[in-house]
Design a protein around this motif. Structure first.
Motif, PDB file in Angstrom:
ATOM      1  N   ALA A 277      -0.456  11.226  -4.182  1.00 16.07           N
ATOM      2  CA  ALA A 277      -0.194  13.002  -5.342  1.00 16.07           C
ATOM      3  C   ALA A 277       0.191  12.175  -6.949  1.00 16.07           C
ATOM      4  CB  ALA A 277       0.752  13.787  -4.300  1.00 16.07           C
ATOM      5  N   SER A 278       0.247  11.257  -6.428  1.00 15.04           N
ATOM      6  CA  SER A 278       0.845  10.618  -7.726  1.00 15.04           C
ATOM      7  C   SER A 278      -0.433   9.905  -9.047  1.00 15.04           C
ATOM      8  CB  SER A 278       1.726   9.401  -8.187  1.00 15.04           C
ATOM      9  OG  SER A 278       1.905   8.510  -7.084  1.00 15.04           O
ATOM     10  N   PHE A 279      -1.587   9.934  -8.212  1.00 19.28           N
ATOM     11  CA  PHE A 279      -3.150   8.757  -8.824  1.00 19.28           C
ATOM     12  C   PHE A 279      -3.642  10.146  -9.579  1.00 19.28           C
ATOM     13  CE2 PHE A 279      -1.120   6.517  -5.854  1.00 19.28           C
ATOM     14  CZ  PHE A 279      -1.208   5.168  -6.201  1.00 19.28           C
ATOM     15  N   PHE A 280      -3.587  11.743  -8.793  1.00 16.94           N
ATOM     16  CA  PHE A 280      -5.054  12.430  -9.478  1.00 16.94           C
ATOM     17  C   PHE A 280      -4.133  13.316  -9.533  1.00 16.94           C
ATOM     18  CE2 PHE A 280      -6.603   9.558  -6.298  1.00 16.94           C
ATOM     19  CZ  PHE A 280      -7.879   9.277  -7.183  1.00 16.94           C
ATOM     20  N   LEU A 354      -2.505  -0.972  -4.483  1.00 14.51           N
ATOM     21  CA  LEU A 354      -1.646   0.740  -4.954  1.00 14.51           C
ATOM     22  C   LEU A 354      -0.569   0.762  -5.689  1.00 14.51           C
ATOM     23  CD1 LEU A 354      -3.724   3.221  -2.884  1.00 14.51           C
ATOM     24  CD2 LEU A 354      -4.457   2.553  -4.180  1.00 14.51           C
ATOM     25  N   GLN A 355       0.215  -0.703  -5.562  1.00 11.77           N
ATOM     26  CA  GLN A 355       1.273  -0.744  -5.355  1.00 11.77           C
ATOM     27  C   GLN A 355       2.211   0.568  -5.147  1.00 11.77           C
ATOM     28  OE1 GLN A 355       1.562  -1.609 -10.015  1.00 11.77           O
ATOM     29  NE2 GLN A 355       0.357  -3.101 -10.124  1.00 11.77           N
ATOM     30  N   LEU A 356       1.910   0.894  -3.748  1.00 10.61           N
ATOM     31  CA  LEU A 356       3.137   1.935  -3.328  1.00 10.61           C
ATOM     32  C   LEU A 356       4.294   1.115  -2.346  1.00 10.61           C
ATOM     33  CD1 LEU A 356       0.031   4.388  -1.857  1.00 10.61           C
ATOM     34  CD2 LEU A 356       1.555   5.241  -3.838  1.00 10.61           C
ATOM     35  N   ILE A 361       5.708   4.872   1.851  1.00 12.19           N
ATOM     36  CA  ILE A 361       3.870   5.443   2.519  1.00 12.19           C
ATOM     37  C   ILE A 361       5.124   5.755   3.732  1.00 12.19           C
ATOM     38  CG2 ILE A 361       3.069   3.867   3.910  1.00 12.19           C
ATOM     39  CD1 ILE A 361       2.378   1.970   1.700  1.00 12.19           C
ATOM     40  N   ASN A 362       5.829   5.369   4.098  1.00  9.69           N
ATOM     41  CA  ASN A 362       6.720   6.356   5.402  1.00  9.69           C
ATOM     42  C   ASN A 362       6.580   7.322   4.911  1.00  9.69           C
ATOM     43  OD1 ASN A 362       7.030   3.340   6.574  1.00  9.69           O
ATOM     44  ND2 ASN A 362       9.034   2.867   5.934  1.00  9.69           N
ATOM     45  N   ARG A 363       7.018   8.243   4.483  1.00  9.87           N
ATOM     46  CA  ARG A 363       7.152   9.472   3.838  1.00  9.87           C
ATOM     47  C   ARG A 363       6.257  10.125   3.798  1.00  9.87           C
ATOM     48  NH1 ARG A 363      12.738  10.626   2.788  1.00  9.87           N
ATOM     49  NH2 ARG A 363      12.130  12.843   2.602  1.00  9.87           N
ATOM     50  N   ALA A 364       5.163   9.730   3.405  1.00  6.93           N
ATOM     51  CA  ALA A 364       4.051  10.730   4.056  1.00  6.93           C
ATOM     52  C   ALA A 364       3.575  10.592   5.281  1.00  6.93           C
ATOM     53  CB  ALA A 364       2.958   9.948   2.600  1.00  6.93           C
ATOM     54  N   HIS A 365       3.724   9.309   5.515  1.00  4.37           N
ATOM     55  CA  HIS A 365       2.569   9.007   6.738  1.00  4.37           C
ATOM     56  C   HIS A 365       3.431  10.196   7.883  1.00  4.37           C
ATOM     57  CE1 HIS A 365       2.310   5.978  10.821  1.00  4.37           C
ATOM     58  NE2 HIS A 365       1.870   6.854  10.450  1.00  4.37           N
ATOM     59  N   LEU A 366       5.273  10.094   8.132  1.00  5.30           N
ATOM     60  CA  LEU A 366       5.994  11.077   9.085  1.00  5.30           C
ATOM     61  C   LEU A 366       5.166  12.304   8.770  1.00  5.30           C
ATOM     62  CD1 LEU A 366       6.128   8.654  10.022  1.00  5.30           C
ATOM     63  CD2 LEU A 366       9.036   9.281  10.022  1.00  5.30           C
ATOM     64  N   GLU A 367       5.255  12.944   7.790  1.00  6.88           N
ATOM     65  CA  GLU A 367       5.076  13.858   6.996  1.00  6.88           C
ATOM     66  C   GLU A 367       3.981  14.322   7.648  1.00  6.88           C
ATOM     67  OE1 GLU A 367       4.341  17.855   5.321  1.00  6.88           O
ATOM     68  OE2 GLU A 367       3.309  16.009   5.088  1.00  6.88           O
ATOM     69  N   ALA A 368       2.647  13.671   7.920  1.00  5.73           N
ATOM     70  CA  ALA A 368       1.193  14.225   8.191  1.00  5.73           C
ATOM     71  C   ALA A 368       1.663  14.278   9.409  1.00  5.73           C
ATOM     72  CB  ALA A 368       0.265  12.627   7.425  1.00  5.73           C
ATOM     73  N   LEU A 369       1.720  13.560  10.296  1.00  4.51           N
ATOM     74  CA  LEU A 369       3.145  13.643  11.413  1.00  4.51           C
ATOM     75  C   LEU A 369       3.176  15.468  11.717  1.00  4.51           C
ATOM     76  CD1 LEU A 369       3.225  10.190  12.916  1.00  4.51           C
ATOM     77  CD2 LEU A 369       0.686  11.506  13.500  1.00  4.51           C
ATOM     78  N   CYS A 370       4.456  15.301  11.341  1.00  2.95           N
ATOM     79  CA  CYS A 370       4.668  16.966  10.996  1.00  2.95           C
ATOM     80  C   CYS A 370       3.815  18.008  10.785  1.00  2.95           C
ATOM     81  CB  CYS A 370       6.089  16.875  10.308  1.00  2.95           C
ATOM     82  SG  CYS A 370       7.317  16.029  10.480  1.00  2.95           S
TER      83      CYS A 370
END
Length: 378
Positions: A277-280, A354-356, A361-370
């Protein structure tokens, strides 16, 4: 990233080849750091499935008493850790704070009698199935689905790992529903007339129903209920609807063997959409989602990737990345894949490129699981 732990994962698969839990592997420098990182993710904690948390190589300590453990969460205790008196003293305290426990790397050792174990993880590469396990047994280290079937025959309840990415016996021809979705996708890419797209969708009432169920789900956040395909097109537009039809293609298989693949595809897609979201620009994020969601399309359709993609009109960057041509989305797909590794090294390298931060990463990961759990694709 030094102040936040990195989290990788592997799914827990039951005997019906469906994901019933997620095993989160927390790569931290200390238990205190792990607890701080986990507490910071409470608002995106995946609640649709049980979660087993492994502290990887760390010995459990009293910092765990500060963790506000979610109700659907189990703490994994390595069997070797039970040899430490301080761990034996700690576990009853944790149980008093509503902790649930899993036991890993069990080989039949004597255990403290006052503790209950929900799952028992066994390294099936080296250790036999225990004769009298203290909980439901999960095989670990399986190479493929054939080994999984053999483990179930031996008496395992399920398994943990990514073995289902190898040896999946899917048909080499498209199911009628999948063929139909691809036709609709191509019509949308060509901006065909609404009536032409509607006519094709109406040939399969079940698909139309599932599409509307997805769109009206809580994960989409619409303020009004979508009643028809025409209504959906009016509210969402062609580009957004194309994304949702792409997801429908990924989850259209009626083969229960593919359920874990479907879930994994959706998690990859949502993670890529989140993290990019912060890249595109916002109108390009759907392409990131589709790239991740289609990254296992060859396995889902039972063919090779070039043949799978030849049936569809995809944007150039999506097509290039999925064919391994180093497209602009490639680093994000590699990052999504690194979340599925046992080691954190690949994840660290992909994140650094990607300088993340670890928290991003963790938040994007767990939200994707949700997100994937809300869709109930498995």
């Amino acid at each position: 990233m030094s102040h936040t732990a990195l989290i990788t994962r592997e799914p827990v698969i039951n005997q019906h080849r469906r994901i019933t839990a997620n095993r989160l592997i927390v790569h931290a420098d200390s238990v205190e750091q792990a607890v701080s990182s986990l507490d910071g993710l409470a608002d995106v904690w995946p609640e649709q499935h049980m979660v087993s948390v492994s502290l990887h190589h760390l010995l459990p300590d009293r910092a765990l008493l500060e963790w506000l453990v979610p109700a659907n969460t189990m703490l994994e205790i390595p069997t070797a850790a039970l040899g430490y008196p301080e761990v034996q003293a700690l576990l009853p305290e944790l149980a008093g704070q509503n902790f649930q426990f899993n036991l890993s790397w069990y080989q039949g050792q004597a255990l403290p009698p006052e503790l209950a174990w929900r799952f028992v993880l066994v390294d099936a590469r080296h250790d036999p199935l225990p004769l009298d396990p203290p909980g439901l047994t999960l095989a670990w280290g399986l190479p493929d689905l054939q080994a999984f079937d053999a483990a179930i025959e031996k008496g395992y309840t399920g398994a943990s790992g990514w073995f289902f990415l190898d040896g999946l016996p899917l048909a080499s021809t498209l199911a009628p529903s999948q063929h139909q979705i691809i036709q609709v996708l191509n019509l949308i890419r060509k901006n065909a007339e609404i009536r032409e797209i509607e006519a094709l969708l109406k040939q399969d009432v079940a698909l139309s129903y599932k599409l509307l169920r997805y769109i009206n789900g809580a994960c989409f956040g619409l303020r009004c209920e979508i009643q028809s395909f025409r209504h959906a097109l009016t509210i969402l537009g062609y580009d957004k609807l194309w994304k949702w039809l792409s997801m429908l293609l990924v989850s259209a298989s009626r083969d229960s063997s593919a359920a874990a693949l479907m879930q994994t595809s959706i998690v990859r897609g949502r993670f890529m959409e989140n993290i990019a979201a912060s890249f595109f620009p916002a109108d390009e994020l759907d392409n990131l989602f589709i790239t991740g969601a289609f990254s296992l399309l060859d396995l889902l359709l039972g063919t090779d990737m070039p043949k799978a993609l030849s049936r569809m009109q995809l944007p150039g960057p999506v097509h290039e990345t999925l064919l391994g041509q180093n497209g602009i989305y490639t680093p994000f797909l590699q990052l999504a894949g690194a979340l599925e590794a046992q080691s954190k090294l690949g994840l660290q390298e992909a994140a650094a490129e990607l300088q993340l931060t670890a928290d991003q990463i963790n938040r994007a990961h767990l939200e994707a699981l949700c997100f994937a759990g809300t869709l109930q694709v498995s």
